[in-house]
Enzyme design. Structure first.
Site: not given
Length: 265
Positions: A143, A156
């Site tokens: 990401s 995350y």
């Protein structure tokens, strides 16, 4: 000739969103698919339908990337049916939101277990098959949050940063076997992972009640250098396809952002 003709790709999180898009895009280029997901059987069935419509074979199963034994058994079965394994797309992931102080023990554990340990499980299960095929390509979905810090996403961000370290180590360990390993780093992609009320309210904290997609659009657009609020799943799939193909045969150990310029802002 199709860019992935004669190849088999193993894709986790394949029931919807980016995972389904990867499966369909690779099938368009000639690959057969081993698809796993723990989500809705209806969603997974739709992925099967779309791949079969392209006249490609697909073996689809419900499996949890947190369960190494089950994942390995599922992959072994898929390889037995389709004959080989050439490509791994470790795409399965989840997200939740909260400051590092607010996150519960369970929320932290869930995200680390799926987004980091689950990728390790995926690759671990696949390595013997890639070696048997004489090489291959592993593409790990990280990401933009794998390359910079982002508030309200400590678990995350930690997992996605961890994937970069895992990728770099695997790229070294597997290079003698002609297995390439890279990460892709999507920005905002038009899937349910960004289109939900929890994330909308993080972007518009003063807004009361339900926030519409249209109301959230300017906030998402502000993240990108290019004047777009989000990309389509196929934009990520095209990058994954390139890394899987022989066009990238000497590319390994790289972090590839596909983010409309969000990392340069």
């Amino acid at each position: 000739m199709a860019r992935l003709a004669g190849k088999v790709a193993f894709i986790t999180g394949a029931a919807r969103g980016q995972g389904r898009s990867h499966a369909v895009r690779m099938a368009e280029e000639g690959a057969d698919i081993i698809a796993v997901d723990i989500g809705s059987p209806t969603d997974l069935a739709q992925t099967v339908k779309e791949v079969k419509a392209l006249d490609r074979r697909i073996v689809a199963s419900r499996a949890d990337v947190r369960d190494h034994a089950a994942l390995t058994a599922t992959l072994d079965n898929g390889v037995a049916l389709l004959g080989r394994l050439d490509i791994v797309v470790a795409n399965a992931g989840i997200v939740s939101f909260g400051t590092a102080e607010e996150l519960t023990e369970q929320a932290w554990r869930d995200v680390i277990d799926v987004n980091l340990t689950g990728v390790w499980h995926t690759v671990k299960a696949a390595i013997p098959h890639l070696r048997a095929a004489g090489g291959g390509s592993i593409i790990i979905t990280s990401s933009g949050a794998g390359l910079k810090g982002t508030s309200n996403l400590a678990h995350y961000v930690a997992a996605k940063h961890g994937l970069v370290g895992l990728m770099r180590t695997l790229a070294n360990e597997l290079a003698p076997d002609l297995v390439r390993v890279n990460t892709v780093h999507p920005g905002s992609v038009d899937t349910d992972m960004i289109h939900n009320q929890a994330l909308y309210h993080l972007f518009l904290p003063g807004q009361q009640g339900e926030i519409t997609r249209e109301q959230a659009t300017p906030a998402f657009q502000s993240l990108s250098a290019l004047p777009i609020p989000w990309m389509e799943p196929v934009d990520i799939s095209n990058a994954v396809l390139f890394l899987a193909s022989d066009e990238a045969r000497y590319i390994t150990g790289v972090t590839l952002p596909v983010d409309a310029g969000s990392l340069i802002k």
